[in-house]
Design a protein around this motif. Structure first.
Motif: not given
Length: 338
Positions: A40-44, A255-264, A277-279, A321-322
Motif C-alpha cells: 500500500a505504501l509503494a502504491v501510494l 507493474i504491480k504498483f501500477l495495477v494496485g494504483g489503478v484498481v484502488g 491487498a489486490f496485488v 474509477m477504482g
C-alpha cells in the motif's frame, strides 16, 4: 485540498483495523497483513506522482530497490539498527527520485513512461554488477538479521498479555507504525500549498505556471517524494523478508504498483490500501483457481496469468474509477435514495 468525507472515513476505519489486527492474528497471516501495508505504501508513492501530479512512471521498482538496498547495506555493512535505516532510506530514495526527475522534465507522457521503463529494466542488472557486488551481494543477494522487538516493547507485551511478542507480530506492528505515519504525512502534504501546486500542474501546467508555480521544481520535488514513499516501502520489504536479491526488483514489481494504483483509485489515499491487498491476494487466488481448472484444461501452462488477467479486466470494467470511486458512487446513491 480537503479529502472527500468518504475517503477520510475509510482511512480512519483502515487505521482502526490496523491497530486491532495483531490482537486476533499471528504467524503467517499477520505477516501477509504487513505485506499489504508495505505494498500500500509503494502504491501510494506512485499515486502521489501519477494521481496528484500527472506524471506517469513504469520504473518505481527501481526506487523500491533503492530503499531496500539502502536498509540492507546499512544493516550489514555498518551495523545500523533496522529501525534507524528507515529515515536514511527515505532520504536516499528522495534524492534518487529528485535527481532522476530533473532530466525527466524534458519528457512527458509516453516518453517519460519509456524512460522510467528503461530504469526498471536496468536496475536488476546494476545490482548484479561485479563492481558493486561487495555492497549488494551480487546475484547471491543479502541475508539480513532478524528484526527482534526491543526489550522495552517485550516488557510491555509481557505486562499486558503475559507473553512476549513474536517476531512476525512485531514486524507487523513496526510496519504498521511506519505506514500510518507516512499516510498521515501524505494526507497533510496533499492538503498543503505544495499539494495544491502538484494538482494544479496536473490539471493545467500552463495555468499553474501563470499563477507563479515553478513547474520544474515542483515536478522534480513530486518525483522525489514519490520515490521516497516507494523507497520506504522497499526498506520495510527488506526488514520483513530478511533477504534481498536482484530478482525481487524486476519490472514485474513496477507493474504491480501500477495495477494496485489503478484498481484502488489512482488519485486516492485509501485506494492505495485496496491496491496493496489486490496485488498480494489476487495472484494467489488466481493460482488456486488455475489449479482447480487444470483437470479440465488440455494445456494449463500460463493458466494462472490468464485467470489473473480476467480478474484485472473485470475489476477495471466494474470499477473504472477504482475501488474508492466505486465506494463514493455507492454512498452517493444511498444518500439520494434516503
Amino acid at each position: 485540498m480537503r479529502l472527500p468525507l468518504v475517503e477520510r472515513s475509510l482511512l480512519w476505519f483502515g487505521l482502526a483495523v490496523v491497530v486491532v489486527l495483531p490482537i486476533f492474528y499471528d504467524g503467517y497471516t499477520i505477516y501477509e497483513f504487513g505485506k499489504i501495508l508495505m505494498y500500500a505504501l509503494a502504491v501510494l508513492g506512485l499515486n502521489i506522482l501519477t494521481g496528484f501530479n500527472g506524471q506517469f512512471s513504469l520504473g518505481h521498482s527501481a526506487f523500491f530497490a533503492v530503499g531496500a538496498y539502502t536498509t540492507a547495506i546499512l544493516m550489514e555493512q555498518l551495523g545500523v539498527p533496522y529501525w534507524a535505516t528507515i529515515p536514511l532510506a527515505a532520504a536516499v530514495s528522495f534524492t534518487a527520485g529528485f535527481l532522476f526527475g530533473l532530466p525527466a522534465l524534458r519528457l512527458e507522457g509516453l516518453f517519460l513512461a519509456l524512460a522510467t521503463f528503461a530504469l526498471a529494466i536496468a536496475t536488476p542488472q546494476i545490482l548484479k554488477y561485479d563492481g558493486i557486488s561487495h555492497l549488494t551481494g551480487g546475484v547471491q543477494g543479502i541475508v539480513l538479521a532478524t528484526p527482534y522487538p526491543p526489550a522495552w516493547v517485550d516488557s510491555i507485551a509481557v505486562a499486558v498479555s503475559g507473553e512476549a511478542l513474536s517476531v512476525d507480530r512485531w514486524k507487523y506492528i513496526f510496519t504498521a507504525i511506519v505506514v500510518v505515519i507516512m499516510f498521515v504525512l501524505a494526507q497533510n502534504l496533499i492538503r498543503s500549498r505544495t499539494g495544491r501546486a502538484f494538482i494544479a500542474i496536473r490539471d493545467n501546467p500552463l495555468s499553474a505556471k501563470t499563477m507563479g508555480i515553478n513547474n520544474a521544481i515542483f515536478k522534480s520535488a513530486c518525483f522525489g517524494v514519490s520515490a521516497m514513499y516507494t523507497g520506504v516501502a522497499g526498506s520495510l520489504f527488506a526488514i520483513m523478508d530478511e533477504y534481498l536479491a536482484p530478482e525481487s526488483f524486476t519490472f514485474a514489481e513496477a507493474i504491480k504498483f501500477l495495477v494496485g494504483g489503478v484498481v484502488g483509485g489512482i488519485a486516492s489515499l485509501f485506494g492505495a490500501v485496496f491496491g496493496g491487498a489486490f496485488v498480494l491476494y489476487v495472484p494467489n487466488f488466481s493460482d488456486t483457481i488455475a489449479r482447480l481448472l487444470e483437470n479440465w484444461i488440455a494445456n494449463p501452462q500460463g493458466l494462472s496469468w490468464t485467470v489473473y488477467g480476467l480478474f484485472l479486466i473485470f475489476a477495471v470494467y466494474v470499477m473504472p474509477m477504482g475501488a474508492t470511486g466505486l465506494i463514493q458512487i455507492l454512498v452517493r446513491k444511498i444518500g439520494v435514495r434516503r
